[in-house]
Design a protein around this motif. Structure first.
Motif, PDB file in Angstrom:
ATOM      1  N   ASN A 229       0.787  -1.231   0.000  1.00  6.48           N
ATOM      2  CA  ASN A 229       0.000   0.000   0.000  1.00  6.48           C
ATOM      3  C   ASN A 229       0.825   1.290   0.000  1.00  6.48           C
ATOM      4  O   ASN A 229       0.275   2.358   0.266  1.00  6.48           O
ATOM      5  CB  ASN A 229      -0.959   0.073   1.199  1.00  6.48           C
ATOM      6  N   GLU A 230       2.128   1.239  -0.265  1.00  2.00           N
ATOM      7  CA  GLU A 230       2.911   2.476  -0.203  1.00  2.00           C
ATOM      8  C   GLU A 230       2.370   3.537  -1.179  1.00  2.00           C
ATOM      9  O   GLU A 230       2.187   4.702  -0.806  1.00  2.00           O
ATOM     10  CB  GLU A 230       4.387   2.218  -0.515  1.00  2.00           C
ATOM     11  N   LEU A 231       2.149   3.109  -2.420  1.00  2.00           N
ATOM     12  CA  LEU A 231       1.692   4.076  -3.416  1.00  2.00           C
ATOM     13  C   LEU A 231       0.274   4.547  -3.109  1.00  2.00           C
ATOM     14  O   LEU A 231      -0.054   5.731  -3.269  1.00  2.00           O
ATOM     15  CB  LEU A 231       1.755   3.465  -4.817  1.00  2.00           C
ATOM     16  N   ALA A 232      -0.572   3.639  -2.642  1.00  2.00           N
ATOM     17  CA  ALA A 232      -1.930   4.028  -2.261  1.00  2.00           C
ATOM     18  C   ALA A 232      -1.902   5.035  -1.120  1.00  2.00           C
ATOM     19  O   ALA A 232      -2.715   5.964  -1.071  1.00  2.00           O
ATOM     20  CB  ALA A 232      -2.743   2.803  -1.866  1.00  2.00           C
ATOM     21  N   LEU A 233      -0.948   4.878  -0.209  1.00  2.00           N
ATOM     22  CA  LEU A 233      -0.841   5.824   0.899  1.00  2.00           C
ATOM     23  C   LEU A 233      -0.478   7.219   0.406  1.00  2.00           C
ATOM     24  O   LEU A 233      -0.897   8.226   0.981  1.00  2.00           O
ATOM     25  CB  LEU A 233       0.205   5.341   1.908  1.00  2.00           C
ATOM     26  N   VAL A 234       0.327   7.282  -0.649  1.00  2.00           N
ATOM     27  CA  VAL A 234       0.677   8.578  -1.221  1.00  2.00           C
ATOM     28  C   VAL A 234      -0.582   9.305  -1.672  1.00  2.00           C
ATOM     29  O   VAL A 234      -0.804  10.485  -1.371  1.00  2.00           O
ATOM     30  CB  VAL A 234       1.662   8.414  -2.393  1.00  2.00           C
ATOM     31  N   TYR A 235      -1.440   8.572  -2.397  1.00  3.03           N
ATOM     32  CA  TYR A 235      -2.659   9.194  -2.898  1.00  3.03           C
ATOM     33  C   TYR A 235      -3.611   9.552  -1.760  1.00  3.03           C
ATOM     34  O   TYR A 235      -4.263  10.592  -1.789  1.00  3.03           O
ATOM     35  CB  TYR A 235      -3.350   8.269  -3.903  1.00  3.03           C
ATOM     36  N   ARG A 236      -3.673   8.681  -0.741  1.00  7.42           N
ATOM     37  CA  ARG A 236      -4.551   8.968   0.394  1.00  7.42           C
ATOM     38  C   ARG A 236      -4.086  10.218   1.155  1.00  7.42           C
ATOM     39  O   ARG A 236      -4.888  11.004   1.639  1.00  7.42           O
ATOM     40  CB  ARG A 236      -4.606   7.762   1.330  1.00  7.42           C
ATOM     41  N   SER A 237      -2.764  10.401   1.232  1.00  7.04           N
ATOM     42  CA  SER A 237      -2.250  11.598   1.915  1.00  7.04           C
ATOM     43  C   SER A 237      -2.587  12.859   1.159  1.00  7.04           C
ATOM     44  O   SER A 237      -2.552  13.960   1.717  1.00  7.04           O
ATOM     45  CB  SER A 237      -0.727  11.485   2.089  1.00  7.04           C
ATOM     46  N   ARG A 238      -2.920  12.715  -0.134  1.00  4.45           N
ATOM     47  CA  ARG A 238      -3.283  13.878  -0.949  1.00  4.45           C
ATOM     48  C   ARG A 238      -4.787  14.084  -1.003  1.00  4.45           C
ATOM     49  O   ARG A 238      -5.283  14.887  -1.788  1.00  4.45           O
ATOM     50  CB  ARG A 238      -2.714  13.717  -2.356  1.00  4.45           C
ATOM     51  N   GLY A 239      -5.527  13.330  -0.189  1.00  6.40           N
ATOM     52  CA  GLY A 239      -6.960  13.556  -0.099  1.00  6.40           C
ATOM     53  C   GLY A 239      -7.808  12.614  -0.915  1.00  6.40           C
ATOM     54  O   GLY A 239      -9.026  12.769  -0.968  1.00  6.40           O
ATOM     55  N   VAL A 240      -7.214  11.607  -1.575  1.00 10.27           N
ATOM     56  CA  VAL A 240      -7.990  10.656  -2.368  1.00 10.27           C
ATOM     57  C   VAL A 240      -8.605   9.619  -1.425  1.00 10.27           C
ATOM     58  O   VAL A 240      -7.906   9.094  -0.549  1.00 10.27           O
ATOM     59  CB  VAL A 240      -7.087   9.962  -3.415  1.00 10.27           C
ATOM     60  N   GLN A 248      -6.229   3.796  -8.127  1.00 12.64           N
ATOM     61  CA  GLN A 248      -5.280   4.668  -8.826  1.00 12.64           C
ATOM     62  C   GLN A 248      -3.870   4.113  -8.726  1.00 12.64           C
ATOM     63  O   GLN A 248      -3.089   4.191  -9.692  1.00 12.64           O
ATOM     64  CB  GLN A 248      -5.345   6.075  -8.230  1.00 12.64           C
ATOM     65  N   ALA A 249      -3.519   3.535  -7.578  1.00  9.13           N
ATOM     66  CA  ALA A 249      -2.192   2.931  -7.414  1.00  9.13           C
ATOM     67  C   ALA A 249      -2.009   1.757  -8.373  1.00  9.13           C
ATOM     68  O   ALA A 249      -0.944   1.600  -8.983  1.00  9.13           O
ATOM     69  CB  ALA A 249      -1.995   2.488  -5.970  1.00  9.13           C
ATOM     70  N   ARG A 250      -3.033   0.910  -8.487  1.00  7.43           N
ATOM     71  CA  ARG A 250      -2.936  -0.231  -9.406  1.00  7.43           C
ATOM     72  C   ARG A 250      -2.748   0.238 -10.849  1.00  7.43           C
ATOM     73  O   ARG A 250      -1.923  -0.310 -11.587  1.00  7.43           O
ATOM     74  CB  ARG A 250      -4.213  -1.081  -9.307  1.00  7.43           C
ATOM     75  N   GLN A 251      -3.504   1.241 -11.249  1.00 10.37           N
ATOM     76  CA  GLN A 251      -3.385   1.735 -12.620  1.00 10.37           C
ATOM     77  C   GLN A 251      -1.997   2.326 -12.874  1.00 10.37           C
ATOM     78  O   GLN A 251      -1.389   2.104 -13.937  1.00 10.37           O
ATOM     79  CB  GLN A 251      -4.454   2.799 -12.873  1.00 10.37           C
ATOM     80  N   THR A 252      -1.476   3.062 -11.909  1.00 11.27           N
ATOM     81  CA  THR A 252      -0.152   3.669 -12.064  1.00 11.27           C
ATOM     82  C   THR A 252       0.937   2.609 -12.182  1.00 11.27           C
ATOM     83  O   THR A 252       1.824   2.692 -13.053  1.00 11.27           O
ATOM     84  CB  THR A 252       0.155   4.587 -10.867  1.00 11.27           C
ATOM     85  N   LEU A 253       0.895   1.592 -11.305  1.00 14.90           N
ATOM     86  CA  LEU A 253       1.894   0.531 -11.359  1.00 14.90           C
ATOM     87  C   LEU A 253       1.780  -0.276 -12.643  1.00 14.90           C
ATOM     88  O   LEU A 253       2.792  -0.697 -13.223  1.00 14.90           O
ATOM     89  CB  LEU A 253       1.740  -0.390 -10.150  1.00 14.90           C
ATOM     90  N   HIS A 254       0.560  -0.498 -13.097  1.00 14.04           N
ATOM     91  CA  HIS A 254       0.359  -1.245 -14.335  1.00 14.04           C
ATOM     92  C   HIS A 254       1.008  -0.510 -15.505  1.00 14.04           C
ATOM     93  O   HIS A 254       1.710  -1.126 -16.332  1.00 14.04           O
ATOM     94  CB  HIS A 254      -1.140  -1.433 -14.586  1.00 14.04           C
ATOM     95  N   ARG A 255       0.812   0.816 -15.576  1.00 14.99           N
ATOM     96  CA  ARG A 255       1.409   1.587 -16.672  1.00 14.99           C
ATOM     97  C   ARG A 255       2.917   1.629 -16.541  1.00 14.99           C
ATOM     98  O   ARG A 255       3.652   1.542 -17.542  1.00 14.99           O
ATOM     99  CB  ARG A 255       0.829   3.018 -16.673  1.00 14.99           C
ATOM    100  N   ALA A 256       3.425   1.758 -15.305  1.00 17.91           N
ATOM    101  CA  ALA A 256       4.871   1.828 -15.113  1.00 17.91           C
ATOM    102  C   ALA A 256       5.551   0.532 -15.522  1.00 17.91           C
ATOM    103  O   ALA A 256       6.634   0.546 -16.127  1.00 17.91           O
ATOM    104  CB  ALA A 256       5.182   2.140 -13.654  1.00 17.91           C
ATOM    105  N   PRO A 261       3.873   6.001 -20.029  1.00 18.41           N
ATOM    106  CA  PRO A 261       3.911   7.225 -19.213  1.00 18.41           C
ATOM    107  C   PRO A 261       2.890   7.136 -18.085  1.00 18.41           C
ATOM    108  O   PRO A 261       1.739   6.758 -18.308  1.00 18.41           O
ATOM    109  CB  PRO A 261       3.547   8.329 -20.212  1.00 18.41           C
ATOM    110  N   VAL A 262       3.331   7.478 -16.898  1.00 18.38           N
ATOM    111  CA  VAL A 262       2.422   7.384 -15.752  1.00 18.38           C
ATOM    112  C   VAL A 262       1.737   8.710 -15.472  1.00 18.38           C
ATOM    113  O   VAL A 262       0.845   8.785 -14.626  1.00 18.38           O
ATOM    114  CB  VAL A 262       3.184   6.925 -14.478  1.00 18.38           C
ATOM    115  N   GLY A 263       2.148   9.760 -16.141  1.00 15.40           N
ATOM    116  CA  GLY A 263       1.509  11.054 -15.933  1.00 15.40           C
ATOM    117  C   GLY A 263       2.055  11.749 -14.705  1.00 15.40           C
ATOM    118  O   GLY A 263       2.874  11.228 -13.959  1.00 15.40           O
ATOM    119  N   SER A 264       1.559  12.944 -14.498  1.00 15.68           N
ATOM    120  CA  SER A 264       1.992  13.731 -13.345  1.00 15.68           C
ATOM    121  C   SER A 264       1.046  13.519 -12.191  1.00 15.68           C
ATOM    122  O   SER A 264      -0.152  13.452 -12.362  1.00 15.68           O
ATOM    123  CB  SER A 264       2.031  15.222 -13.708  1.00 15.68           C
TER     124      SER A 264
END
Length: 369
Positions: A229-240, A248-256, A261-264
């Motif tokens: 859950n490290e990446l998911a925690l990043v998004y949760r800390s940003r209010g997601v 969102q974490a799964r989609q980002t890791l899948h693209r990476a 491109p994973v986007g900004s």
């Protein structure tokens, strides 16, 4: 669309008063459509298209009133003063003033209470208010930093130096002493305002940069353990929310992992927008210095021209009063609020401060005498 048969029937049963009101609506709609077309001719891209669509909508409203009137009347009234003012400002000033006035005007549409206006027309006016609000917001963002510094600087210069010379003049000292005190207040205040504005804006920009999320380096993403859950925690800390953060974490890791491109993830656009509103530190400092000085010189002008005592005081009050009314009205226009109310508010604040220091000056003058 207006039903021609129904419109003809309504026109036959209408009163002279109703027909005068419809004719007024007709000329106002034509004038507003003309304003939007004039603005569209000076813009490009999306703004041109939006303004053209607003003009077309006003044209549909015009057709409605024309149908109710049974055709073009033999004589028409003049457009309302508000609409004429919009047209004049569209020809002579930037669009931000027109958008601010139009935003306020669209919100006061009479169609809600008029039984001869369709529900669609009343709804159109409410939507137009939000469209114009969005266009006005673009312009406000472009000038908000420098404009804020200019308006605050000018008002601070007017009020503070008026209060200063009123207070010192009330003590009964020589006119030259009042004049030099006013010039010293101008220079000290302008330097203080410029330095303070620089520090304030610079600090705001640094705070925005410090709170903006950092980039997620694409090279580390494939090595992350999704289950931890490290990446998911990043998004949760940003209010997601938690469930969306995991998706969102799964989609980002899948693209990476597929080297896509994973986007900004930083919301850099929001940072740029916020910094655009805040403005540049040096620009704000310069605006604040120059406009404080330009405002602060006005109360001193009577003494610079050799006037003294009551005549200098009266002329200073008149000059500063006019300047306060002007800056207050401008703020009202740009904020979409009532210009007269904002102008009077500025006048009362400035004269209130001057009255307090004048009374204190009289008190000290009597005590020292």
């Amino acid at each position: 669309m207006t039903d021609p048969a129904a419109a003809a029937s309504t026109a036959g049963e209408s009163t002279p008063r109703e027909r005068r009101r419809w004719a007024q609506y007709l000329v106002n709609e034509r004038a507003e459509a003309r304003v939007y077309r004039e603005l569209a001719a000076r813009r490009s891209g999306a703004e041109r298209d939006i303004l053209g669509a607003l003009a077309d909508a006003e044209g549909r409203h015009e057709a409605h009133w024309l149908a109710l009137l049974g055709g073009e009347p033999a004589s028409l009234p003049r457009a309302s003063r508000r609409t004429m003012a919009l047209g004049w400002m569209a020809r002579h000033f930037g669009p931000i003033f027109v958008f601010a006035l139009a935003q306020n005007a669209e919100g006061r549409s009479p169609y809600d209470a008029d039984p001869h206006a369709t529900a669609a027309m009343a709804a159109d006016e409410k939507v137009h208010q939000e469209v114009v609000r969005g266009l006005a917001a673009r312009g406000r963002r472009r000038l908000s930093g420098g404009f804020r510094a200019a308006v605050f600087g000018a008002n601070d210069g007017l009020v503070s130096n008026l209060a200063l010379v009123m207070g010192i003049g009330a003590t009964g000292v020589a006119s030259t002493f009042v004049m030099f005190s006013g010039m010293a207040g101008l220079l000290a205040g302008a330097l203080s305002m410029g330095a303070g504005e620089y520090v304030s804006v610079r600090s705001q920009r640094e705070l925005l940069e410090a709170t903006e999320p950092g980039e997620l380096a694409g090279g580390i993403l494939p090595d992350l353990d999704l289950d931890a859950n490290e990446l998911a925690l990043v998004y949760r800390s940003r209010g997601v929310p938690e469930d969306q953060a995991m998706d969102q974490a799964r989609q980002t890791l899948h693209r990476a992992r597929r080297s896509e491109p994973v986007g900004s993830h930083t919301g850099g656009t929001h940072l740029r927008d916020a910094q655009e509103v805040v403005g540049g530190a040096w620009r704000a400092a310069l605006f604040s210095f120059v406009f404080f000085a330009s405002g602060a010189i006005i109360p001193v002008l009577p003494w610079l021209f050799g006037l003294a005592e009551v005549w200098a005081v009266l002329l200073a009050l008149v000059l500063v009063g006019l300047a306060l009314l002007g800056t207050g009205a401008m703020v009202g226009l740009l904020s979409g609020g009532p210009p007269l109310r904002r102008a009077l508010r500025q006048l009362l604040i400035g004269f209130g401060a001057a009255a307090i220091t004048y009374l204190l000056g009289l008190l000290f003058g009597v005590s020292m005498g």
